[in-house]
Design an enzyme around this catalytic site. Structure first.
Site, PDB file in Angstrom:
ATOM      1  CB  CYS A  83      -0.473  -0.127   1.000  1.00  0.00           C
ATOM      2  SG  CYS A  83      -2.515   1.055   1.214  1.00  0.00           S
ATOM      3  CG  HIS A 176      -3.396  -2.826   3.902  1.00  0.00           C
ATOM      4  ND1 HIS A 176      -2.693  -1.665   5.519  1.00  0.00           N
ATOM      5  CD2 HIS A 176      -4.111  -1.695   3.634  1.00  0.00           C
ATOM      6  CE1 HIS A 176      -1.977  -0.588   4.754  1.00  0.00           C
ATOM      7  NE2 HIS A 176      -3.246  -0.569   4.251  1.00  0.00           N
ATOM      8  CD  GLU A 178      -0.023  -4.937   7.018  1.00  0.00           C
ATOM      9  OE1 GLU A 178      -0.767  -5.407   5.859  1.00  0.00           O
ATOM     10  OE2 GLU A 178      -0.990  -3.657   6.521  1.00  0.00           O
TER      11      GLU A 178
END
Ligand code: GLN
Length: 195
Positions: A83, A176, A178
């Site tokens: 990102c 994202h 994560e």
């Protein structure tokens, strides 16, 4: 999967670096945040997290991270930008007011899908990590508008928009990884450090 990669760093100037560290530790990787240039010598791979690319760029320049990061990449250190991190590692970002590292031969357009309310989630086909779709979370996400000749596309949206790519040991994702429990993209990235 055990990843014998030495130590992975996550640029910890701003953004969701803690979530990346948690994901890496969850797959057995020694992971630490990196804030000073000399710490780049202590890691074998680096993730640049999502957050705000203008802040990350400004702080990275202030802390003297950018020249050292370029040097480590020339030595072969893998870098993955997620990102805002993808914005930071791109060579070309139209209308970006602060310094970027300019590592990967891609053009990235910021906030390409609209404002915060336009954040969305998609199940993406990412052949490089296997047949199961990857649940991707996009938050004020950038898109990869151009890929240079040495850049391989890893994932696209249904309309053909490129949202993940790789160039040698550099990787960029608009979303994202994560924020979900699926660590397959982290594993793919760490395989670049071994390969
Ligand atoms: N829109 C942000 C930027 O330009 C990126 C958003 C994110 O990292 N989730 O930096």
């Amino acid at each position: 999967m055990t990843v014998a990669t030495g130590r992975a760093g996550v640029l910890g100037l701003q953004g969701d670096f803690i979530e990346h560290i948690r994901t890496l530790r969850g797959i057995g990787v020694d992971a630490a945040d990196v804030r000073r240039p000399e710490q780049l010598d202590e890691v074998d791979a680096l993730i640049i997290p999502g957050g705000e690319s203008t802040t990350i760029g400004k702080l990275a320049a202030q802390y003297g991270i950018i020249p050292k990061l370029r040097e480590r990449v020339e030595q072969g250190m893998p870098v993955w930008g997620t990102c805002a991190g993808a914005i930071f590692i791109a060579k070309d970002v139209p209308r970006h007011p602060h310094p970027i590292a300019g590592l990967m031969d891609i053009t990235v357009e910021r906030n390409a899908f609209g404002r915060q309310v336009d954040s969305f989630e998609r199940d993406l086909d990412v052949p490089a990590i296997g047949p199961e779709p990857f649940h991707a979370v996009f938050i004020r996400a950038p898109l990869i508008a151009r890929t240079g000749s040495g850049v391989e596309v890893l994932a696209k949206l249904d309309d053909g928009t490129v949202v993940a790519a790789r160039q040698g040991r550099l990787m960029a994702t608009s979303f994202h990884p994560e924020l979900t429990r699926d660590a397959r993209l982290h594993e793919l990235f760490l395989s670049l450090a071994r390969g």
